[in-house]
Motif scaffolding. Structure first.
Motif, PDB file in Angstrom:
ATOM      1  N   ALA A 172     -18.509  -6.214  40.359  1.00 61.17           N
ATOM      2  CA  ALA A 172     -19.196  -5.596  39.223  1.00 61.17           C
ATOM      3  C   ALA A 172     -19.449  -6.607  38.114  1.00 61.17           C
ATOM      4  O   ALA A 172     -20.430  -6.498  37.369  1.00 61.17           O
ATOM      5  CB  ALA A 172     -18.361  -4.433  38.682  1.00 61.17           C
ATOM      6  N   ALA A 173     -18.577  -7.606  38.018  1.00 60.15           N
ATOM      7  CA  ALA A 173     -18.719  -8.618  36.971  1.00 60.15           C
ATOM      8  C   ALA A 173     -19.484  -9.847  37.453  1.00 60.15           C
ATOM      9  O   ALA A 173     -19.785 -10.741  36.654  1.00 60.15           O
ATOM     10  CB  ALA A 173     -17.334  -9.041  36.477  1.00 60.15           C
ATOM     11  N   GLU A 218     -27.676   1.334  36.169  1.00 56.27           N
ATOM     12  CA  GLU A 218     -27.043   2.484  36.823  1.00 56.27           C
ATOM     13  C   GLU A 218     -25.864   2.063  37.678  1.00 56.27           C
ATOM     14  O   GLU A 218     -24.801   2.701  37.667  1.00 56.27           O
ATOM     15  CB  GLU A 218     -28.059   3.248  37.667  1.00 56.27           C
ATOM     16  CG  GLU A 218     -27.474   4.509  38.321  1.00 56.27           C
ATOM     17  CD  GLU A 218     -28.534   5.378  38.962  1.00 56.27           C
ATOM     18  OE1 GLU A 218     -29.333   5.979  38.210  1.00 56.27           O
ATOM     19  OE2 GLU A 218     -28.564   5.451  40.209  1.00 56.27           O
ATOM     20  N   GLY A 219     -26.032   0.973  38.425  1.00 54.94           N
ATOM     21  CA  GLY A 219     -24.945   0.485  39.255  1.00 54.94           C
ATOM     22  C   GLY A 219     -23.752   0.036  38.420  1.00 54.94           C
ATOM     23  O   GLY A 219     -22.593   0.332  38.768  1.00 54.94           O
ATOM     24  N   GLN A 220     -24.018  -0.655  37.335  1.00 54.42           N
ATOM     25  CA  GLN A 220     -22.931  -1.098  36.457  1.00 54.42           C
ATOM     26  C   GLN A 220     -22.196   0.093  35.848  1.00 54.42           C
ATOM     27  O   GLN A 220     -20.962   0.127  35.783  1.00 54.42           O
ATOM     28  CB  GLN A 220     -23.481  -1.992  35.349  1.00 54.42           C
ATOM     29  CG  GLN A 220     -23.926  -3.355  35.824  1.00 54.42           C
ATOM     30  CD  GLN A 220     -22.754  -4.282  36.094  1.00 54.42           C
ATOM     31  OE1 GLN A 220     -22.008  -4.638  35.188  1.00 54.42           O
ATOM     32  NE2 GLN A 220     -22.583  -4.674  37.354  1.00 54.42           N
ATOM     33  N   SER A 253     -18.323   1.028  36.764  1.00 59.22           N
ATOM     34  CA  SER A 253     -17.335   1.059  35.682  1.00 59.22           C
ATOM     35  C   SER A 253     -16.735   2.458  35.535  1.00 59.22           C
ATOM     36  O   SER A 253     -15.539   2.603  35.270  1.00 59.22           O
ATOM     37  CB  SER A 253     -17.967   0.602  34.364  1.00 59.22           C
ATOM     38  OG  SER A 253     -18.995   1.489  33.958  1.00 59.22           O
ATOM     39  N   SER A 254     -17.540   3.485  35.725  1.00 54.21           N
ATOM     40  CA  SER A 254     -17.027   4.853  35.660  1.00 54.21           C
ATOM     41  C   SER A 254     -15.997   5.092  36.750  1.00 54.21           C
ATOM     42  O   SER A 254     -14.936   5.670  36.514  1.00 54.21           O
ATOM     43  CB  SER A 254     -18.171   5.864  35.786  1.00 54.21           C
ATOM     44  OG  SER A 254     -19.085   5.730  34.726  1.00 54.21           O
ATOM     45  N   ARG A 278     -13.505   7.954  35.509  1.00 50.91           N
ATOM     46  CA  ARG A 278     -14.201   8.958  34.715  1.00 50.91           C
ATOM     47  C   ARG A 278     -15.530   9.277  35.392  1.00 50.91           C
ATOM     48  O   ARG A 278     -16.047   8.491  36.181  1.00 50.91           O
ATOM     49  CB  ARG A 278     -14.435   8.470  33.284  1.00 50.91           C
ATOM     50  CG  ARG A 278     -15.137   7.133  33.187  1.00 50.91           C
ATOM     51  CD  ARG A 278     -15.258   6.657  31.737  1.00 50.91           C
ATOM     52  NE  ARG A 278     -15.691   5.281  31.648  1.00 50.91           N
ATOM     53  CZ  ARG A 278     -16.952   4.866  31.741  1.00 50.91           C
ATOM     54  NH1 ARG A 278     -17.918   5.751  31.933  1.00 50.91           N
ATOM     55  NH2 ARG A 278     -17.253   3.585  31.648  1.00 50.91           N
ATOM     56  N   ALA A 279     -16.070  10.436  35.084  1.00 52.44           N
ATOM     57  CA  ALA A 279     -17.326  10.841  35.695  1.00 52.44           C
ATOM     58  C   ALA A 279     -18.485  10.053  35.095  1.00 52.44           C
ATOM     59  O   ALA A 279     -18.532   9.831  33.880  1.00 52.44           O
ATOM     60  CB  ALA A 279     -17.561  12.337  35.480  1.00 52.44           C
TER      61      ALA A 279
END
Length: 264
Positions: free
Chosen positions: A73-74, A244-246, A250-251, A256-257
Protein backbone atom coordinates in the motif's frame (compact mmCIF):
# COMPACT_ATOMS: atom_id res chain seq x y z
CA UNK A 1 14.66 -21.70 1.32
CA UNK A 2 12.94 -20.56 4.53
CA UNK A 3 10.51 -22.58 6.64
CA UNK A 4 7.55 -20.89 4.91
CA UNK A 5 7.29 -23.83 2.52
CA UNK A 6 8.06 -27.47 3.31
CA UNK A 7 8.74 -30.17 0.71
CA UNK A 8 8.55 -33.90 1.45
CA UNK A 9 9.10 -36.56 -1.20
CA UNK A 10 7.58 -39.98 -0.55
CA UNK A 11 7.98 -42.43 -3.38
CA UNK A 12 6.92 -40.69 -6.58
CA UNK A 13 4.88 -37.97 -4.82
CA UNK A 14 6.17 -34.63 -3.58
CA UNK A 15 4.02 -32.90 -0.97
CA UNK A 16 4.48 -29.14 -0.74
CA UNK A 17 3.08 -27.59 2.43
CA UNK A 18 2.47 -23.89 2.95
CA UNK A 19 3.87 -23.54 6.45
CA UNK A 20 2.72 -20.27 7.98
CA UNK A 21 -0.19 -21.59 10.07
CA UNK A 22 -0.12 -18.66 12.51
CA UNK A 23 -1.20 -16.34 9.67
CA UNK A 24 -3.32 -18.95 7.86
CA UNK A 25 -0.57 -19.55 5.28
CA UNK A 26 -0.88 -16.03 3.90
CA UNK A 27 1.38 -14.93 1.05
CA UNK A 28 4.40 -12.72 1.54
CA UNK A 29 7.57 -12.29 -0.53
CA UNK A 30 9.30 -15.25 1.15
CA UNK A 31 6.42 -17.67 0.64
CA UNK A 32 6.00 -16.66 -3.01
CA UNK A 33 9.73 -17.12 -3.69
CA UNK A 34 9.94 -20.38 -1.76
CA UNK A 35 6.87 -21.90 -3.35
CA UNK A 36 8.07 -20.96 -6.84
CA UNK A 37 11.45 -22.57 -6.06
CA UNK A 38 9.81 -25.68 -4.61
CA UNK A 39 7.72 -26.16 -7.74
CA UNK A 40 10.77 -25.68 -9.95
CA UNK A 41 12.58 -28.32 -7.88
CA UNK A 42 9.73 -30.78 -8.41
CA UNK A 43 9.75 -30.01 -12.12
CA UNK A 44 13.43 -30.87 -12.43
CA UNK A 45 13.35 -33.96 -10.20
CA UNK A 46 12.83 -37.05 -12.40
CA UNK A 47 11.82 -39.11 -9.35
CA UNK A 48 8.75 -36.92 -8.74
CA UNK A 49 5.71 -37.99 -10.75
CA UNK A 50 3.00 -35.97 -8.95
CA UNK A 51 2.80 -32.98 -6.62
CA UNK A 52 0.37 -32.41 -3.75
CA UNK A 53 -0.09 -28.84 -2.52
CA UNK A 54 -1.60 -28.26 0.93
CA UNK A 55 -1.53 -25.98 3.96
CA UNK A 56 -0.36 -26.42 7.54
CA UNK A 57 -2.87 -25.86 10.32
CA UNK A 58 -6.52 -24.97 9.87
CA UNK A 59 -6.36 -23.08 6.56
CA UNK A 60 -5.17 -23.71 3.02
CA UNK A 61 -4.22 -20.08 2.38
CA UNK A 62 -5.74 -16.75 3.41
CA UNK A 63 -4.26 -14.91 0.44
CA UNK A 64 -2.17 -11.80 1.07
CA UNK A 65 -0.34 -11.32 4.37
CA UNK A 66 -1.36 -8.16 6.26
CA UNK A 67 2.19 -6.86 6.66
CA UNK A 68 2.89 -7.58 3.00
CA UNK A 69 -0.28 -5.68 2.05
CA UNK A 70 0.77 -2.78 4.27
CA UNK A 71 4.10 -2.59 2.47
CA UNK A 72 2.47 -2.73 -0.95
CA UNK A 73 0.00 0.00 0.00
CA UNK A 74 2.94 2.31 0.65
CA UNK A 75 4.95 1.22 -2.41
CA UNK A 76 5.14 2.87 -5.80
CA UNK A 77 3.15 1.72 -8.80
CA UNK A 78 6.32 0.27 -10.34
CA UNK A 79 7.16 -1.67 -7.17
CA UNK A 80 3.59 -2.97 -7.05
CA UNK A 81 3.85 -4.10 -10.66
CA UNK A 82 7.10 -5.97 -9.93
CA UNK A 83 5.50 -7.57 -6.88
CA UNK A 84 2.49 -8.68 -8.91
CA UNK A 85 4.73 -10.15 -11.60
CA UNK A 86 6.40 -12.35 -8.98
CA UNK A 87 3.01 -13.67 -7.89
CA UNK A 88 2.05 -14.12 -11.54
CA UNK A 89 5.22 -16.16 -12.14
CA UNK A 90 4.28 -18.42 -9.22
CA UNK A 91 0.79 -19.05 -10.57
CA UNK A 92 2.13 -19.63 -14.07
CA UNK A 93 4.75 -22.08 -12.78
CA UNK A 94 2.09 -24.10 -10.96
CA UNK A 95 -0.42 -23.98 -13.80
CA UNK A 96 2.05 -25.19 -16.44
CA UNK A 97 3.99 -27.68 -14.29
CA UNK A 98 4.55 -30.73 -16.48
CA UNK A 99 3.62 -33.12 -13.66
CA UNK A 100 0.11 -33.71 -12.32
CA UNK A 101 -0.79 -31.51 -9.36
CA UNK A 102 -3.33 -32.12 -6.61
CA UNK A 103 -4.63 -29.38 -4.32
CA UNK A 104 -5.30 -30.90 -0.88
CA UNK A 105 -7.54 -28.12 0.40
CA UNK A 106 -7.47 -28.61 4.16
CA UNK A 107 -9.34 -25.42 5.03
CA UNK A 108 -10.25 -21.90 3.99
CA UNK A 109 -8.84 -20.31 0.84
CA UNK A 110 -9.13 -16.63 0.02
CA UNK A 111 -7.80 -14.49 -2.82
CA UNK A 112 -4.49 -15.91 -4.01
CA UNK A 113 -5.25 -19.15 -2.19
CA UNK A 114 -8.17 -19.66 -4.56
CA UNK A 115 -5.75 -18.99 -7.40
CA UNK A 116 -3.45 -21.81 -6.27
CA UNK A 117 -6.39 -24.23 -6.19
CA UNK A 118 -7.48 -23.18 -9.68
CA UNK A 119 -3.97 -23.79 -11.03
CA UNK A 120 -3.93 -27.44 -9.88
CA UNK A 121 -5.08 -30.32 -12.07
CA UNK A 122 -7.09 -31.97 -9.30
CA UNK A 123 -8.64 -30.14 -6.34
CA UNK A 124 -10.08 -31.95 -3.34
CA UNK A 125 -11.27 -30.04 -0.28
CA UNK A 126 -12.81 -30.54 3.12
CA UNK A 127 -16.52 -29.84 3.31
CA UNK A 128 -16.06 -27.22 6.03
CA UNK A 129 -13.79 -25.00 3.92
CA UNK A 130 -14.79 -21.45 2.99
CA UNK A 131 -13.69 -19.53 -0.10
CA UNK A 132 -13.77 -15.94 -1.29
CA UNK A 133 -12.43 -13.64 -4.00
CA UNK A 134 -12.77 -10.63 -1.74
CA UNK A 135 -10.53 -8.10 -3.50
CA UNK A 136 -13.35 -5.72 -4.47
CA UNK A 137 -14.00 -5.08 -0.79
CA UNK A 138 -10.56 -3.42 -0.75
CA UNK A 139 -11.12 -1.46 -3.95
CA UNK A 140 -9.02 -4.00 -5.89
CA UNK A 141 -9.56 -6.90 -8.31
CA UNK A 142 -8.24 -10.51 -8.45
CA UNK A 143 -6.18 -9.60 -11.50
CA UNK A 144 -3.21 -11.97 -11.40
CA UNK A 145 -5.23 -15.08 -10.57
CA UNK A 146 -8.14 -14.26 -12.89
CA UNK A 147 -7.10 -16.36 -15.93
CA UNK A 148 -6.79 -19.50 -13.82
CA UNK A 149 -9.94 -18.93 -11.78
CA UNK A 150 -11.97 -18.25 -14.92
CA UNK A 151 -10.53 -21.37 -16.55
CA UNK A 152 -11.65 -23.37 -13.51
CA UNK A 153 -15.14 -21.99 -12.89
CA UNK A 154 -16.08 -20.17 -16.10
CA UNK A 155 -16.71 -16.52 -16.81
CA UNK A 156 -20.32 -16.55 -15.62
CA UNK A 157 -19.49 -17.75 -12.11
CA UNK A 158 -16.38 -15.56 -12.00
CA UNK A 159 -18.38 -12.44 -12.81
CA UNK A 160 -20.58 -13.00 -9.78
CA UNK A 161 -17.76 -13.83 -7.40
CA UNK A 162 -15.40 -11.13 -8.68
CA UNK A 163 -17.95 -8.34 -8.22
CA UNK A 164 -19.58 -9.57 -5.00
CA UNK A 165 -16.56 -10.78 -3.04
CA UNK A 166 -18.97 -13.09 -1.22
CA UNK A 167 -17.89 -16.06 0.86
CA UNK A 168 -18.99 -19.47 -0.47
CA UNK A 169 -18.69 -22.96 0.94
CA UNK A 170 -17.13 -26.19 -0.30
CA UNK A 171 -20.42 -27.46 -1.72
CA UNK A 172 -20.67 -24.38 -3.91
CA UNK A 173 -16.96 -24.63 -4.78
CA UNK A 174 -17.53 -28.18 -6.04
CA UNK A 175 -20.69 -27.21 -7.90
CA UNK A 176 -18.99 -24.43 -9.87
CA UNK A 177 -15.80 -26.41 -10.56
CA UNK A 178 -13.25 -24.89 -8.21
CA UNK A 179 -13.12 -28.21 -6.36
CA UNK A 180 -13.50 -31.59 -8.03
CA UNK A 181 -14.56 -33.16 -4.73
CA UNK A 182 -15.75 -31.96 -1.33
CA UNK A 183 -15.28 -34.57 1.41
CA UNK A 184 -15.50 -34.78 5.21
CA UNK A 185 -12.26 -33.88 6.95
CA UNK A 186 -11.54 -37.43 8.04
CA UNK A 187 -11.79 -38.58 4.42
CA UNK A 188 -9.51 -35.94 2.86
CA UNK A 189 -6.32 -38.00 2.85
CA UNK A 190 -8.10 -41.06 1.49
CA UNK A 191 -9.58 -38.99 -1.34
CA UNK A 192 -6.18 -37.52 -2.19
CA UNK A 193 -4.59 -40.99 -2.13
CA UNK A 194 -7.32 -42.24 -4.46
CA UNK A 195 -6.52 -39.45 -6.93
CA UNK A 196 -2.80 -40.21 -6.69
CA UNK A 197 -3.53 -43.92 -7.29
CA UNK A 198 -5.08 -43.12 -10.66
CA UNK A 199 -2.39 -40.58 -11.54
CA UNK A 200 0.31 -43.21 -10.94
CA UNK A 201 -1.17 -45.35 -13.72
CA UNK A 202 -0.49 -42.80 -16.47
CA UNK A 203 2.64 -42.49 -18.58
CA UNK A 204 4.68 -39.44 -17.44
CA UNK A 205 5.25 -38.10 -20.95
CA UNK A 206 1.63 -38.72 -21.94
CA UNK A 207 0.41 -36.93 -18.81
CA UNK A 208 2.61 -33.92 -19.50
CA UNK A 209 1.36 -33.78 -23.09
CA UNK A 210 -2.26 -34.35 -22.04
CA UNK A 211 -2.08 -31.48 -19.59
CA UNK A 212 -0.62 -29.13 -22.20
CA UNK A 213 -3.20 -30.36 -24.72
CA UNK A 214 -6.08 -29.46 -22.41
CA UNK A 215 -4.61 -26.03 -21.71
CA UNK A 216 -3.85 -25.37 -25.36
CA UNK A 217 -7.32 -26.38 -26.49
CA UNK A 218 -8.70 -23.96 -23.92
CA UNK A 219 -6.59 -21.22 -25.48
CA UNK A 220 -3.92 -21.00 -22.76
CA UNK A 221 -0.19 -21.33 -23.48
CA UNK A 222 2.83 -20.22 -21.48
CA UNK A 223 3.40 -17.41 -23.94
CA UNK A 224 -0.18 -16.14 -23.85
CA UNK A 225 -0.24 -16.45 -20.06
CA UNK A 226 2.92 -14.38 -19.76
CA UNK A 227 1.41 -11.62 -21.89
CA UNK A 228 -1.78 -11.69 -19.85
CA UNK A 229 0.19 -11.65 -16.62
CA UNK A 230 2.04 -8.51 -17.68
CA UNK A 231 -1.23 -6.71 -18.41
CA UNK A 232 -2.87 -7.89 -15.19
CA UNK A 233 0.16 -6.94 -13.08
CA UNK A 234 -0.04 -3.44 -14.51
CA UNK A 235 -3.77 -3.33 -13.72
CA UNK A 236 -3.46 -4.35 -10.08
CA UNK A 237 -0.49 -2.01 -9.58
CA UNK A 238 -2.55 0.88 -10.93
CA UNK A 239 -5.49 0.03 -8.69
CA UNK A 240 -3.34 -0.37 -5.57
CA UNK A 241 -2.02 3.19 -5.87
CA UNK A 242 -5.37 4.68 -6.97
CA UNK A 243 -7.36 6.76 -4.45
CA UNK A 244 -9.98 4.02 -4.10
CA UNK A 245 -7.40 1.29 -3.70
CA UNK A 246 -5.45 3.30 -1.13
CA UNK A 247 -8.62 4.04 0.82
CA UNK A 248 -9.78 0.40 0.65
CA UNK A 249 -6.43 -0.96 1.78
CA UNK A 250 -6.05 1.53 4.62
CA UNK A 251 -9.62 0.88 5.77
CA UNK A 252 -8.99 -2.86 5.80
CA UNK A 253 -5.68 -2.53 7.63
CA UNK A 254 -7.25 -0.15 10.16
CA UNK A 255 -10.24 -2.51 10.57
CA UNK A 256 -12.85 0.05 9.59
CA UNK A 257 -15.46 0.08 6.86
CA UNK A 258 -14.54 1.91 3.65
CA UNK A 259 -16.60 4.90 2.60
CA UNK A 260 -18.59 2.95 0.00
CA UNK A 261 -20.09 0.67 2.65
CA UNK A 262 -23.28 2.02 4.19
CA UNK A 263 -23.29 1.84 7.98
CA UNK A 264 -26.17 2.33 10.38
Amino acid sequence: MSEAVLVAVRGIVATITLNRPNVHNAFDDALIADLTAALAGCESNPAVRAVVLTGAGASFSAGADLNWMRGMAAASEEDNRADSLRLAALMRTLNFLSKPTVARVNGAAYGGGVGLIACCDVAIGVDGAKFSLSEVKLGLVPAVISPYVIAAIGARQARRLFVSGEVFDATAAARIGLLHESVPGDQLDAAVERALHFLAKGGPLAQAEAKQLALRMAGMTRESAERTDAANAALIARLRVSPEGQHGLSSFLDKRAPSWVETD
